[in-house]
Each structure stands twice: as structure tokens, then as C-alpha cells.
Design an enzyme around this catalytic site. Structure first.
Site, mmCIF file in Angstrom:
data_model
loop_
_atom_site.group_PDB
_atom_site.id
_atom_site.type_symbol
_atom_site.label_atom_id
_atom_site.label_comp_id
_atom_site.label_asym_id
_atom_site.label_seq_id
_atom_site.Cartn_x
_atom_site.Cartn_y
_atom_site.Cartn_z
ATOM 1 C CB THR A 118 -0.898 0.011 1.257
ATOM 2 O OG1 THR A 118 -1.527 1.296 1.380
ATOM 3 C CG2 THR A 118 -0.105 -0.241 2.519
ATOM 4 C CE1 TYR A 142 -3.533 -1.832 5.212
ATOM 5 C CE2 TYR A 142 -3.386 0.435 4.447
ATOM 6 C CZ TYR A 142 -3.493 -0.914 4.169
ATOM 7 O OH TYR A 142 -3.543 -1.352 2.871
#
Length: 345
Positions: A118, A142
Site C-alpha cells: 500500500t 495499517y
């Protein structure tokens, strides 16, 4: 030689689009997914095994039963605010489970992996667009949990014959134009999905989280990539590894940013619906602007995106969500068949 690949999280949004393309390309696909957010109905090719990556014994059994030539690893938790509230869950589901997967690869001699990473690993970059050499300084659990996965993969590759392609996604949206696949999670938090929900009257309105970012209109800017183009990038990456090439880290985006206000306005125009917009405070862990520098993936893999257009992304999302809305009554009445499913014991 028959190419059999394992796809973790293949019943999810991005994974299911990749599974579809893999099946159409002639791969023998095994999907391993706990279906906590994914849907069995989204697996259009191959065999679906319902199981969790934290179950090392079950995962090892799957590896022993099949001779995989490669692994594509999508399974993860990915909600930024949720990661801030529950960081331990994110390190468990993302980082620990990736370790479990790598141990199975090591034990069974699987030496090719494509990892779903990501842009959150970059945190709040000081320059834009961000390239693969931009410092990785994630600002939320995250992003840190995904960067930890990258470190695991890279460190293990140095100590073994593992070769990898790590794909750092920017903001993924859209749906398969043929209407077969799209975002199926009921509580999806992606901006374009949420905004389309508002246009279809499934939500009362849309919230803008932060209007005081250092951007032209004060709202956060993101690079949106169509899920079909992203899926195609995975097949290009797999072909690259199969040709014996060296490991790579690659950004997946278009190099074009849109603000939250711009996205909302395009959905209003395309849908013809003027829904309420509520301005509220920033969410923890949200950076101001993240745009991809994606020249490397085009040059190295020959990746040729076909849906590089915000309107295309919005059109396909709206069409998919409208189709799902129309099916709600039918599905609740008749249900769907789920072929080729193996339930974990």
C-alpha cells in the site's frame, strides 16, 4: 507444465478481480480466504478453500495438498482508522499472518510471491509524486503493519531463493465493466464507494474528513486506480517472475491526484443526484496528499492501463452498485449457489 497458484484473500475485492484474470489466462487457481470481508460468490475461477492464515496447521495442509508455483498474497485488514483503534489486531492479521505464509512457502519450496502492499507505507511524503525510492515513514498502524510485511519478505528473500514483486497500491476503486465483479463488502469505506452509496440513496450523505489540509481546496488528495488495471498489473508481475527476473517493489497508480471535493462533484454530475455533504474533522492517520510516481511499473512490466480516467472509475462503480441494489430482493429470496468450496475443519 500446469501453473497452480495460491491466492490468499482471493474472495475479496481486489483478489477476486485478479483470480478472474488468472483463470481466464489458464492458471489453476486455489483461493484461501476466511471470507470475513470477502464473498464466496466473487470467486469465479478455481477452488475456494475457506480458512484463516492464522491457522498454520490448516495452511500447511493446503500447501501439502497442492504444488504451487507461486503465491499472490492479498489477505489483510486495511481500514486506517480501525488500525489506529486496534493496532494489535492489525499486526496480528497482517504481519503475523504473512510470517505464517512465508514459513509455508519456505517449507514447501515455493519461491515466487506477489505481495499486496500500500501507499500507506510512505506516510505523509514531503514530495509528490512519490516514487519507490521515497522514504517509507508510515503514520498509522495499517501502514506500519504492511511495511513490516515487506521487511519480512525482503529479509527472507535475501536468505533464500525467494523472488518477489511487492506492489504498493494507491486508492483502488471501480468495478469489472462486464458487471461480474465489484466491491461486495457491506461496510466498505472507500470514498468512491461511499459516495456512490449516497447517490443511490443508500446513505443519507457523505462526510468530508478534514477541510484544512494544505491542498488547493483544503481536502485530501489521492491517486485513484481502477481495480481492473490493478488486476492486470498482477498478471504482468507474475509473468515477470516466471521469466526469472529479479525482485522488485513497484507503485501501482496513475500519477494523477483528485481531492475529496473533486471526487464527490464527479459522482454528483455522473449520477445526476445532489446528495448532502457533511464537513467534519480529520481522521487520525490521514495524510494530505499521496500521488503515485508509477513510471517504473510501466517500463519494467510493460503495464498498459486501460481505465485511467476518474469518470470511468465512477461509471463502473455506480453501475455495479446499482446492479447489486437491484439484486438484493432476488438474492434474499433465492440465495446463490457456491460451487467448489472447501470448508476448513
Amino acid at each position: 507444465m500446469n501453473k497452480k497458484v495460491l491466492v490468499t484473500g482471493g474472495a475479496g475485492y481486489i483478489g477476486s478481480h485478479v483470480v478472474c484474470k488468472l483463470g481466464e489466462a489458464g492458471y489453476d487457481v486455489v483461493v484461501y480466504d476466511n471470507c470475513s470481508t470477502g464473498s464466496p460468490q466473487a470467486v469465479l475461477h478455481g477452488e475456494l478453500i475457506i480458512g484463516d492464515l492464522k491457522d498454520s496447521e490448516r495452511l500447511s495442509q493446503v500447501f501439502r495438498q497442492h504444488q504451487f508455483t507461486a503465491v499472490l498474497h492479498f489477505a489483510a485488514s486495511l481500514n486506517v482508522p480501525e488500525s489506529v483503534a486496534h493496532p494489535l489486531d492489525y499486526y496480528a492479521n497482517n504481519t503475523r499472518n504473512t510470517l505464517n505464509l512465508l514459513r509455508c512457502c519456505s517449507n514447501m519450496g515455493v519461491n515466487q510471491i506477489i505481495f499486496s502492499s500500500t501507499a500507506a507505507v510512505y506516510g505523509q511524503p514531503e514530495t509528490s509524486p512519490v516514487t519507490e525510492s521515497t522514504p517509507t515513514e508510515p503514520i498509522n498502524p495499517y501502514g506500519r503493519s504492511k511495511l513490516s510485511c515487506e521487511w519480512l519478505i525482503r529479509d527472507y528473500a535475501k536468505a533464500s531463493d525467494l523472488r518477489y514483486v511487492i506492489l504498493r497500491y494507491f486508492n483502488v476503486a471501480g468495478a469489472e465493466p462486464g458487471g461480474r465483479l465489484g466491491q461486495m463488502a457491506k461496510e466498505a469505506s472507500h470514498l468512491i464507494r461511499v459516495t456512490c452509496d449516497a447517490a443511490l440513496k443508500r446513505k443519507l450523505g457523505v462526510k468530508i474528513f478534514g477541510t484544512d489540509f494544505p491542498t488547493p481546496d483544503g481536502t485530501a488528495i489521492r491517486d485513484y486506480i481502477h481495480v481492473e488495471d490493478l488486476a492486470a498489473a498482477h498478471l504482468d508481475a507474475l509473468a515477470y517472475l516466471e521469466q526469472g527476473n529479479e525482485s522488485q517493489i513497484l507503485n501501482c497508480g496513475y500519477g494523477q491526484g483528485y481531492s475529496v471535493r473533486e471526487v464527490i462533484e464527479r459522482v454528483k454530475v455522473i449520477s445526476g443526484v445532489d446528495f448532502p455533504v457533511i464537513e467534519t474533522e480529520r481522521r487520525p492517520g490521514d495524510p494530505a496528499c499521496v500521488i503515485a510516481g508509477a513510471d517504473k511499473i510501466r517500463k519494467l512490466l510493460g503495464w498498459q492501463p486501460k481505465y485511467n480516467d476518474l469518470d470511468q472509475i465512477v461509471y463502473t462503480t455506480l453501475a455495479w452498485e446499482k446492479h447489486q441494489q437491484d439484486l438484493m430482493v432476488t438474492s434474499s429470496t433465492y440465495g446463490f449457489g457456491v460451487p467448489n468450496v472447501v470448508w476448513a475443519s
